[in-house]
Design a protein around this motif. Structure first.
Motif, short mmCIF file in Angstrom:
data_model
loop_
_atom_site.label_atom_id
_atom_site.label_comp_id
_atom_site.label_asym_id
_atom_site.label_seq_id
_atom_site.Cartn_x
_atom_site.Cartn_y
_atom_site.Cartn_z
N TYR A 122 0.83 -1.21 0.00
CA TYR A 122 0.00 0.00 0.00
C TYR A 122 0.87 1.26 0.00
O TYR A 122 0.58 2.23 -0.71
CB TYR A 122 -0.90 -0.02 1.23
CG TYR A 122 -1.77 1.19 1.39
CD1 TYR A 122 -2.94 1.35 0.65
CD2 TYR A 122 -1.43 2.21 2.29
CE1 TYR A 122 -3.73 2.48 0.80
CE2 TYR A 122 -2.21 3.33 2.44
CZ TYR A 122 -3.37 3.46 1.69
OH TYR A 122 -4.14 4.58 1.84
N SER A 123 1.93 1.23 0.81
CA SER A 123 2.79 2.43 0.89
C SER A 123 3.43 2.74 -0.46
O SER A 123 3.62 3.90 -0.82
CB SER A 123 3.85 2.23 1.96
OG SER A 123 4.76 1.23 1.57
N PHE A 128 1.69 6.11 0.76
CA PHE A 128 1.49 6.27 2.21
C PHE A 128 2.80 6.71 2.87
O PHE A 128 3.86 6.15 2.58
CB PHE A 128 1.04 4.92 2.80
CG PHE A 128 1.04 4.86 4.30
CD1 PHE A 128 0.08 5.52 5.04
CD2 PHE A 128 2.02 4.13 4.97
CE1 PHE A 128 0.09 5.46 6.43
CE2 PHE A 128 2.03 4.06 6.37
CZ PHE A 128 1.06 4.73 7.08
N SER A 129 2.72 7.74 3.72
CA SER A 129 3.97 8.23 4.31
C SER A 129 3.86 8.54 5.80
O SER A 129 4.79 9.08 6.39
CB SER A 129 4.43 9.48 3.56
OG SER A 129 3.39 10.44 3.60
N TRP A 131 4.52 7.33 8.57
CA TRP A 131 5.22 6.23 9.27
C TRP A 131 5.24 6.42 10.78
O TRP A 131 5.46 5.46 11.52
CB TRP A 131 6.64 6.07 8.72
CG TRP A 131 6.63 5.61 7.29
CD1 TRP A 131 6.97 6.33 6.19
CD2 TRP A 131 6.22 4.32 6.80
NE1 TRP A 131 6.79 5.59 5.03
CE2 TRP A 131 6.34 4.34 5.39
CE3 TRP A 131 5.74 3.16 7.40
CZ2 TRP A 131 6.01 3.26 4.57
CZ3 TRP A 131 5.42 2.08 6.60
CH2 TRP A 131 5.55 2.13 5.20
#
Lengths: 236, 238
Positions: A122-123, A128-129, A131
């Motif tokens: 997905y990242s 997506f970031s 974290w």
């Protein structure tokens, strides 16, 4: 103490068989990859919280975890029936409730491996970031997965004996019961994924701690119901 | 008191003739229509005439919960005692409950369109929880049709019916846990004629749905008997 040893033995037996056959976790991860890959094709190249990827990406992510998890659930009992493992369990003096808990634990471990892989995929595909929220997201995956596995193991034990339509039937029975937990997860995902999901149409976001409390309540209820009802499914 | 000496108890549902029960149910529903037409105010100050559908929406909603609740109790009783009748009572209650759930969702959706301008409001917890309950019980019916062996079908249905019962509590507590502005937790019926019509309607639909319930129970009993005879005939046929 004897019960814990028995549960651990059943889990070990299940994990060793999975490591030899490798037909559950790799299939789940492949399924997750395919769903996320197809989904990202429809949302365009923009990334970030305000983009289409930010608004619908988390929805796709949780649906992927749920759908891919049912692949593992369906396998959990079809393997037992093919190898006549259930016959051995039924003839042994072991408590079927403990067998249920061991099956839940083993399937949960497989789904957690798949969920972690799905988050990685997905990242990459959805940019997506966030974290900094990784721990919370993994925790959400854990409580979310436990809810559907707790119910799903009971349903999979039933549907695996219904013949050709067993996998479809498992999904028909499982998905409606999981909508409340999916809905809760989506409402807290705005905080976890730092994005406005579905334009805020689901209502105001839920704080992660409230989500964990509600999801753990669901998990506990489903586990207790499963522990009590699972032996009724298997008895002939 | 023995049944032969004094006859069956007067409140035993099974002893009431079904055609009379059914006719009474329809008559009471028509009487509810008359009350809605002639007794209650024609329009609410806030949402206008559309509030009248509430007098059909509420009875179906409350009876749908009642039927699913009884189905859950009968399912648990079946797991405890293994009586074939309890399984058939549960299955017939779910069938009629699904019917009343359809009426609830359709009338609710029409009301939502009139009151809020939308057929479906995804953020409304009660609307969503009732829809989830409807889908869950459709799954119950799918499970019954997928299992052919009667004893196994009864056992699986009872297990699923017991789990599905949790939905009733989700529906009940949904608006209490997640309060929203639009769906009323408690409808304010200021006029006494409104409250009378509300509960008269609930009673009328209860009588009608229990008649449907008994009808479906009889049909399921007949179907089980046909299946049993079919097996016996197959066994003796050369």
């Amino acid at each position: 103490m004897r019960s814990i040893r028995l549960v651990a033995a059943i889990i070990r037996w299940d994990v060793i068989r999975e490591m030899r056959r490798r037909d559950t976790v790799p299939n789940m991860i492949l399924f997750a990859l395919l769903v996320l890959f197809v989904a990202q094709m429809g949302i365009g190249p923009d990334r970030g919280p305000e983009s289409a990827a930010g608004r619908v990406g988390p929805v796709f992510f949780w649906i992927t975890v749920l759908f891919a998890g049912t692949v593992g659930l369906a396998r959990a009992f079809s393997v037992e029936r093919e190898s006549d493992g259930l016959g051995a369990i039924l003839t042994s003096p072991a408590d079927l409730g403990l067998f249920y808990l061991a099956k839940v634990a083993a399937t949960w471990a497989y789904v957690m491996v798949m969920s972690a892989a799905a988050l990685g995929i997905y990242s990459v595909l959805f940019g997506f970031s966030a974290w900094g929220k990784l721990g919370l997201i993994l925790g959400a995956e854990a409580v979310f997965s436990l809810a559907y596995i707790a119910v799903g193991v009971v349903l999979a034990a039933m549907t695996s004996s219904t013949g050709g339509a067993s996998e479809v039937l498992l999904r028909i029975l499982l998905f409606p019961m999981m909508i409340p937990i999916v809905w809760l997860t989506l409402r807290t995902s705005e905080r976890l994924f730092e994005a406005e999901i579905a334009g805020g149409a689901l209502g105001p976001p839920i704080r992660p701690m409230h989500f964990f409390a509600a999801a753990l309540a669901f998990d506990t209820i489903y586990l207790c119901a499963g522990y009590l009802l699972f032996p009724k499914v298997l008895e002939e | 008191m023995s049944l032969t000496a004094a006859g069956p108890p007067p409140m035993d549902l099974r002893t009431v003739p079904l055609p009379g029960h059914m006719a009474l149910g329809w008559a009471l529903v028509i009487a509810t229509l008359a009350l809605v037409g002639f007794r209650v105010p024609a329009a609410d100050v806030k949402i206008g005439e559309s509030y009248l559908i509430f007098f059909f929406h509420f009875p179906s909603a409350i009876n749908c919960l009642n039927l699913f609740f009884f189905a859950g109790l009968a399912s648990m009783y079946h797991l405890w005692r293994r009586t074939p009748g309890s399984d058939l009572w549960a299955a017939s209650a779910v069938e009629v409950g699904v019917l009343s759930c359809v009426v609830t969702l359709v009338t609710g959706s029409i009301w939502a369109k009139a009151a809020w301008g939308e057929w479906w409001v995804v953020s409304d917890p009660r609307l969503m929880s009732v829809a989830i309950m409807f889908l869950t019980y459709l799954g119950y019916l799918a499970l019954r049709s997928a299992v052919e062996e009667p004893l196994k079908r009864a056992r699986f249905s009872a297990v699923f019916g017991s789990i599905a019962m949790l939905n009733i509590f989700v529906v009940y507590f949904s608006v209490r846990i997640f309060p929203v502005e639009n769906h009323p937790m408690k409808v304010e019926l200021v006029d006494s004629s409104m409250r009378l019509t509300q509960w008269f309607g609930a009673g009328a639909f209860l009588v009608l749905y229990t008649a449907f319930w008994r009808l479906r129970f009889r049909l399921l009993c007949a179907r089980e008997e046909v299946e049993r005879l079919d097996v016996e005939i197959s066994a003796v046929r050369p």
